[in-house]
Write a protein that holds these residues in place. Structure first.
Motif, mmCIF file in Angstrom:
data_model
loop_
_atom_site.group_PDB
_atom_site.id
_atom_site.type_symbol
_atom_site.label_atom_id
_atom_site.label_comp_id
_atom_site.label_asym_id
_atom_site.label_seq_id
_atom_site.Cartn_x
_atom_site.Cartn_y
_atom_site.Cartn_z
ATOM 1 N N GLY A 132 0.738 -1.072 -0.074
ATOM 2 C CA GLY A 132 -0.059 0.160 -0.087
ATOM 3 C C GLY A 132 0.876 1.285 0.159
ATOM 4 N N ASN A 176 1.031 4.209 -2.834
ATOM 5 C CA ASN A 176 0.752 5.664 -2.416
ATOM 6 C C ASN A 176 2.034 6.565 -3.109
ATOM 7 N N ASP A 212 -5.779 7.357 -2.060
ATOM 8 C CA ASP A 212 -5.121 6.619 -0.761
ATOM 9 C C ASP A 212 -4.909 5.283 -1.025
ATOM 10 N N MET A 213 -4.085 4.512 -1.626
ATOM 11 C CA MET A 213 -4.331 2.996 -1.654
ATOM 12 C C MET A 213 -3.671 2.224 -0.476
ATOM 13 N N THR A 259 -6.729 0.958 1.656
ATOM 14 C CA THR A 259 -7.297 -0.342 1.298
ATOM 15 C C THR A 259 -6.449 -1.600 1.959
ATOM 16 N N THR A 294 -15.144 -1.243 2.457
ATOM 17 C CA THR A 294 -14.103 -0.391 2.157
ATOM 18 C C THR A 294 -14.574 0.777 1.500
ATOM 19 N N THR A 324 -13.538 4.312 3.518
ATOM 20 C CA THR A 324 -12.914 5.351 2.764
ATOM 21 C C THR A 324 -13.689 6.653 2.969
ATOM 22 N N THR A 374 -11.653 8.299 -4.807
ATOM 23 C CA THR A 374 -10.766 7.392 -3.948
ATOM 24 C C THR A 374 -11.443 5.966 -3.626
ATOM 25 N N ASN A 433 -10.527 2.386 -4.131
ATOM 26 C CA ASN A 433 -10.262 1.504 -3.211
ATOM 27 C C ASN A 433 -11.403 0.308 -3.174
ATOM 28 N N THR A 434 -12.476 0.513 -3.464
ATOM 29 C CA THR A 434 -13.525 -0.687 -3.604
ATOM 30 C C THR A 434 -13.015 -1.438 -4.473
#
Length: 173
Positions: A16, A20, A33-34, A37, A107, A111, A145, A149-150
């Motif tokens: 992650g 990022n 923002d990875m 997740t 998620t 988020t 995001t 992320n989902t």
């Protein structure tokens, strides 16, 4: 705390953090923002209060180091542990479901919670960049995001869960 959750979570958070760093900026120097997740994934794989605290603090430090948000270091340090426990609470409300659908929904919700907390803290601590408002940043940064992320969670959750199951790791005491 056993070493397997720490090692696997450490690997997930490292992935992650790298994502990022390489994710391109798209608004006022901010990017999706990875790392968030992968914190959520670690919580889903190893759901306990102690783990959530460790994952939240570790992710907060990594997010502070990799943030592209102007003066976003301090808000990240506080926001991540809070978000981790909010996500854990949502996970418990969903009945500890491990389905891909529930992981995706959690998620997205996580988020949104993270974005709201972060922007509130950033506004209170250092102000928002330029002439940006809370609602504009939420719509332009947090909503996309959440979508990214989902999608990422729906892809990686079954893979990570399969890896954990094949490792014969048990969360039973």
């Amino acid at each position: 705390m056993k070493s397997f959750p720490l090692v696997l979570a450490g690997l997930l958070l490292a992935v992650g953090a790298v994502l990022n760093l390489v994710m391109p900026d798209f608004f006022f120097g901010m990017s999706p923002d990875m790392l968030l997740t992968f914190m959520f994934l670690a919580i889903l794989l190893f759901p306990s209060g102690k783990n959530v605290l460790v994952f939240g603090i570790a992710t907060g430090i990594l997010a502070a180091v990799t943030t592209t948000f102007p003066a976003g270091q301090l808000p990240n340090l506080f926001e991540r542990p809070i978000t981790a426990f909010c996500f854990f609470g949502l996970f418990l409300l969903f009945g500890r479901s491990q389905s891909v659908l529930s992981a995706g929904i959690l998620t997205a919700l996580g988020t949104f919670v993270s974005g709201a907390i972060f922007l509130s803290l950033a506004l209170a601590i250092a102000g928002l960049p330029g002439t940006a408002t809370f609602s504009s940043l939420f719509l332009i940064v947090v909503v996309p995001t959440a979508a990214i992320n989902t999608i990422l969670m729906v892809i990686i959750h079954p893979i990570a869960r399969s890896f954990k199951n094949r490792s014969k790791y048990s969360t039973a005491p």
